[in-house]
Design a protein around this motif. Structure first.
Motif, PDB file in Angstrom:
ATOM      1  N   LYS A  87      -8.271   1.395   3.046  1.00  0.00           N
ATOM      2  CA  LYS A  87      -9.239   0.058   2.792  1.00  0.00           C
ATOM      3  C   LYS A  87      -8.765  -0.506   1.320  1.00  0.00           C
ATOM      4  O   LYS A  87      -8.693  -1.557   1.029  1.00  0.00           O
ATOM      5  CB  LYS A  87     -10.608   0.094   3.206  1.00  0.00           C
ATOM      6  N   SER A  88      -9.212   0.504   0.558  1.00  0.00           N
ATOM      7  CA  SER A  88      -9.139   0.141  -1.092  1.00  0.00           C
ATOM      8  C   SER A  88      -7.463  -0.374  -1.198  1.00  0.00           C
ATOM      9  O   SER A  88      -7.553  -1.342  -2.173  1.00  0.00           O
ATOM     10  CB  SER A  88      -9.325   1.421  -1.871  1.00  0.00           C
ATOM     11  N   ASN A  89      -6.674   0.003  -0.569  1.00  0.00           N
ATOM     12  CA  ASN A  89      -5.230  -0.565  -1.024  1.00  0.00           C
ATOM     13  C   ASN A  89      -5.017  -1.897  -0.347  1.00  0.00           C
ATOM     14  O   ASN A  89      -4.342  -2.756  -1.018  1.00  0.00           O
ATOM     15  CB  ASN A  89      -4.232   0.340  -0.309  1.00  0.00           C
ATOM     16  N   GLU A  90      -5.644  -2.243   0.614  1.00  0.00           N
ATOM     17  CA  GLU A  90      -5.820  -3.690   1.316  1.00  0.00           C
ATOM     18  C   GLU A  90      -6.825  -4.578   0.594  1.00  0.00           C
ATOM     19  O   GLU A  90      -6.624  -5.688   0.648  1.00  0.00           O
ATOM     20  CB  GLU A  90      -6.191  -3.409   2.737  1.00  0.00           C
ATOM     21  N   LEU A  91      -7.946  -4.278  -0.087  1.00  0.00           N
ATOM     22  CA  LEU A  91      -8.916  -4.640  -0.628  1.00  0.00           C
ATOM     23  C   LEU A  91      -8.880  -5.023  -2.208  1.00  0.00           C
ATOM     24  O   LEU A  91      -9.023  -4.167  -2.841  1.00  0.00           O
ATOM     25  CB  LEU A  91     -10.417  -4.387  -0.346  1.00  0.00           C
TER      26      LEU A  91
END
Length: 134
Positions: free
Chosen positions: A14-18
């Motif tokens: 999620k952190s890579n996407e956000l």
């Protein structure tokens, strides 16, 4: 209850996407008599946060005057107190190096404990009651 645990599944993914300023939102919940409490986790921070700092934003009901403590994994700023404010109904907590707090299952535990609600001294909502005899 006085304490809530929110697990962000697949936290690294999620952190890579956000990208900044996008966040993951928790469901709305009640905590120690306060309704409509919510958390947001900004893995890359907000537009107003310092570089390399994640932000845990805690939304509280309008006029809430409380003391609480929040953890991202084992990281915490300690107990913080909100003051009733007509403008902001949230408080931002800065988080360093949160990626090291990701669990073996890939989740990131976020916890919050309501320590005191200054506007509601109902003993049935307290985590402890102190009494004294002189």
């Amino acid at each position: 209850p006085a304490r809530v645990e929110w697990r962000i599944q697949r936290a690294a993914k999620k952190s890579n996407e956000l990208r900044k300023p996008l966040a993951v939102k928790s469901p709305v919940f009640s905590l120690r008599g306060l309704n409509e409490v919510q958390m947001e986790f900004f893995p890359e921070g907000t537009n107003n946060s310092p570089e390399d700092k994640a932000v845990l934003r805690v939304y509280l009901p309008h006029g809430a005057h409380v003391r609480f403590q929040a953890w991202v994994g084992f990281l915490t700023e300690g107990a913080v107190e909100t003051k009733p404010n007509a403008i902001d109904m949230h408080m931002d907590l800065l988080i360093d190096e949160w990626r090291g707090q990701i669990q073996d299952d890939g989740s990131l535990p976020v916890q919050m404990e309501m320590l005191r609600d200054f506007s509601n001294e109902d003993e049935s909502l307290a985590t402890e009651v102190r009494i004294e005899t002189a």
